[in-house]
Design an enzyme around this catalytic site. Structure first.
Site, mmCIF file in Angstrom:
data_model
loop_
_atom_site.group_PDB
_atom_site.id
_atom_site.type_symbol
_atom_site.label_atom_id
_atom_site.label_comp_id
_atom_site.label_asym_id
_atom_site.label_seq_id
_atom_site.Cartn_x
_atom_site.Cartn_y
_atom_site.Cartn_z
ATOM 1 N N LYS A 288 6.165 11.714 20.411
ATOM 2 C CA LYS A 288 6.024 10.524 19.864
ATOM 3 C C LYS A 288 6.882 9.394 21.506
ATOM 4 C CE LYS A 288 6.016 8.483 15.160
ATOM 5 N NZ LYS A 288 6.181 8.337 13.987
ATOM 6 N N GLU A 372 4.634 10.876 -3.091
ATOM 7 C CA GLU A 372 5.619 9.859 -3.743
ATOM 8 C C GLU A 372 5.169 9.777 -5.357
ATOM 9 O OE1 GLU A 372 4.613 7.709 -0.173
ATOM 10 O OE2 GLU A 372 3.060 8.628 -1.545
ATOM 11 N N ARG A 400 0.316 4.954 -5.420
ATOM 12 C CA ARG A 400 -0.330 7.026 -6.074
ATOM 13 C C ARG A 400 0.757 7.240 -6.704
ATOM 14 N NH1 ARG A 400 -0.296 8.922 0.642
ATOM 15 N NH2 ARG A 400 -2.427 8.436 0.980
#
Length: 634
Positions: A288, A372, A400
């Site tokens: 990344k 979540e 969610r």
């Protein structure tokens, strides 16, 4: 690549991308990737956006476009914040000048922009499910195209991904899942899956050897039986000596790991995966922030950036205090005196302001990854046993966990504290991230208390109240960014009148109280004296004083940056009707019944007439209509 090595966009200037990629030499491919990285730095530094994830996926995206025709083949990037190279290669170079701005190009996949975008994206862990649906449709329609889902190791902390992987493996449907393994989601990955993937790097030359052996044996008598015997023996040996081959046990053929910054190495695996005509998982390892030293060293800091100086890596605008940071700092103070307070988040310790809490109280901090539902249910379990968990989630991601809020929290009146970050309009990330639904879905849950601080002082005060609240769940919703001119603390009671006036009542909550007060000033300049009422508790009954004010004035407007259905304005209209109070007019100023667009928060406020000027104009038009017709205006 040096941080500021200037590169002429020679290959990016070609009109035949992405088709030309399929004919490029390794040298040209490397040159193209360098140009793309320079282009991303040049443009994202000016507009802001997702940087580290895109820098890390350049070669991977080029390899995918070399092997697949994305106008016909279906390519789905999980989350989608790493799709900038894909957009650049599919004719949207000019769009980067207005990336994530109002009326400009989205920072995520968006089918209305291009046939190369298979579906809308923005939330993690959904790509494999959508891809399988597309693969099933292809089979039922007797069509022939490839379906590829690119999912990061961070998104694999979400349970939905495993539901989908299990279903794919059981279906046998030809589908390619590319695991982009950079050991990061936004903050550093956590959990058993991250540890498992760190051990799954054992077969760099395995695929070619396997193909060579099969090729030789297939040409000799009895070769097919030998291949089957070797396969059974191989599986037995691998099961005995290697880490659990989880993906293969789920029904996938596992290929890799491959260097995610070697285009040709990845293309070899992708081509083999296409030929297998079954579920295949291709494991690639990327870095990344690749190619920009600041982003490589601190990828979480450069995940989502505002405008910055490429030379120094520093933002052009000095960061200002924000609600998330104030929340985190106050929670640290409260935890110092209350050992039962703990903090829970879902892969967002930095974004929710909990990084300091994690450092100060590591034994009381829980980052569960992109999960979540699990975060809320686990928090409910801790609260049931006497702890005081504070579960911090973005509003758009809290959606969610709606079932858990009802089933695991509300029915049993569990005293859970929810910190609902990024509530309301959040800006440039657009429809997938605006927190415009939480008021509607939280207010309808029996026993839920929903507080709306409008300043840092009110957030601190309401958080202190919340951790001492023991009669059911309590949520605090606050926006992305900082406070406005209103910095006071009037957080007690269901609502409070900040300013008196007999001509009109303006009702609002949260940071929109700043625009509402500005509107009151403009209206006063136009001869209209306004009362301004700020709502504190969005689940409490409206006060008798507020209802009396509206009855006397006969005019009211409710200002909020949420959708119309389930809004506070709708609730107030219902209450007035139930009480037999019929105002001359009641204006509900909100985001309506469509998804809010992307753009700076101030620009979206203007778009919906939720800025001070727009609110005042709306009210003046209603008053003028009333004068001209003698009738109310709705």
């Amino acid at each position: 690549m040096e941080n500021r090595k200037h590169i002429r966009y020679g290959l990016l200037d070609r009109d035949d991308l992405p088709a030309a990629i399929r004919e490029m030499s390794k040298e040209n491919l490397d040159e193209l990737c360098a140009e793309i990285r320079q282009f991303l730095l040049d443009h994202v530094s000016k507009t802001g956006g997702h940087l580290a994830s895109n820098l890390g996926a350049v070669e991977l995206t080029v390899a995918l476009h070399r092997c697949f025709h994305t106008a016909e083949d279906r390519l789905i990037f999980d989350v989608g914040h790493q799709c900038y190279t894909h957009k650049l290669l599919t004719g949207r170079r000019a769009g980067f000048d207005a990336l994530r701005q109002f009326g400009g190009m989205s920072g995520f996949l968006k089918p209305e922009e291009s046939p190369h975008d298979a579906c809308i994206t923005g939330h993690a862990s959904a790509s494999v499910s959508v891809a399988l649906g597309m693969a099933h449709a292809r089979t039922m329609q007797h069509k022939d195209y490839s379906v590829v889902a690119v999912i990061g190791d961070g998104a694999l902390t979400g349970g939905m991904a495993y539901e989908a992987l299990n279903s794919v493996g059981g279906s046998g449907e030809p589908l390619i899942v590319v695991l982009n393994d950079n050991n990061m989601s936004i903050d550093k990955n956590v959990g058993a899956m991250s540890r498992h993937l760190s051990r799954l790097r054992v077969r760099p030359h395995y695929l070619q050897m396997k193909k060579d052996v099969k090729s030789v044996l297939s040409r000799i008598p009895g070769g097919e039986s030998a291949v089957n015997l070797i396969s059974r023996s191989k599986r037995a040996v691998r099961a005995a000596v290697l880490p659990s081959p989880m993906f293969e046990e789920m029904g996938f053929t596992y290929l890799g790991p491959a260097d995610g910054h070697d285009v040709l190495a990845m293309c070899q695996l992708f081509q083999s995966a296409k030929e297998m005509n079954r579920p295949v998982l291709v494991h690639v390892m990327t870095r990344k922030g690749k190619g920009y030293s600041y982003a490589e060293q601190k990828p979480e800091k450069y995940h989502g950036v505002s405008r910055f100086d490429v030379e120094t890596g520093l933002p052009l605008k000095k960061p200002a205090p924000n609600f998330s940071a104030v929340f985190g700092a106050e929670l640290v103070k409260l935890a110092r005196d209350n050992p039962n307070i703990c903090a829970v988040t879902a892969a967002m310790p930095s974004g929710t302001g909990l990084a300091g809490f994690a450092q100060k109280y590591p034994d009381r901090f829980f980052d569960v990854g992109i999960a979540e539902e699990h975060a809320v249910a686990m928090s409910a379990g801790m609260a049931k046993q006497g702890m005081r968990p504070v579960c911090a989630l973005y509003s758009t991601f809290l959606q969610r966990a709606y079932d858990q809020l009802i089933h695991d929290v509300a029915i049993d009146r569990v005293p859970l504290v929810l910190a609902v970050d990024r509530a309301g309009i959040v800006g440039e990330d657009g429809a997938t991230h605006n927190g415009v639904f939480d008021v509607g879905f939280l207010r309808q849950i029996p026993g839920m208390t929903l507080l709306a601080p409008a300043s840092f002082a009110e957030l601190r005060s309401m958080l202190r109240r919340a951790v001492g609240h023991l009669s059911g769940p309590i949520a605090l919703r606050y926006p992305r960014g900082g406070e406005g001119a209103y910095t006071e603390n009037h957080s007690e009671g269901a609502d409070v009148c900040l300013r008196g006036g007999e001509d009109l009542v303006l009702v609002s909550y949260g940071v929109l109280i700043n625009e509402t007060l500005q509107a009151a000033d403009i209206l006063r300049e136009n001869g209209v004296n306004c009362a301004v009422v700020k709502l504190n508790d969005l689940t409490a009954e409206f006060s008798e004083e507020l209802l009396r004010r509206i009855a006397q004035c006969g005019r009211a407007a409710v200002i909020e940056d949420v959708v119309h259905a389930g809004s506070m304005g709708q609730a107030l209209a219902e209450t007035l009707a139930r009480r037999g109070i019929v105002p001359r007019w009641l204006r509900l100023c909100n985001t309506g019944d469509a998804f809010a667009p992307q753009g700076a928060v101030s620009r979206i406020y203007e778009y919906y007439h939720l800025d001070g000027k727009g609110i005042a104009e709306t009210c003046l038009e209603a008053i003028q209509h009333e004068k001209e017709t003698g009738r109310s205006s709705v």
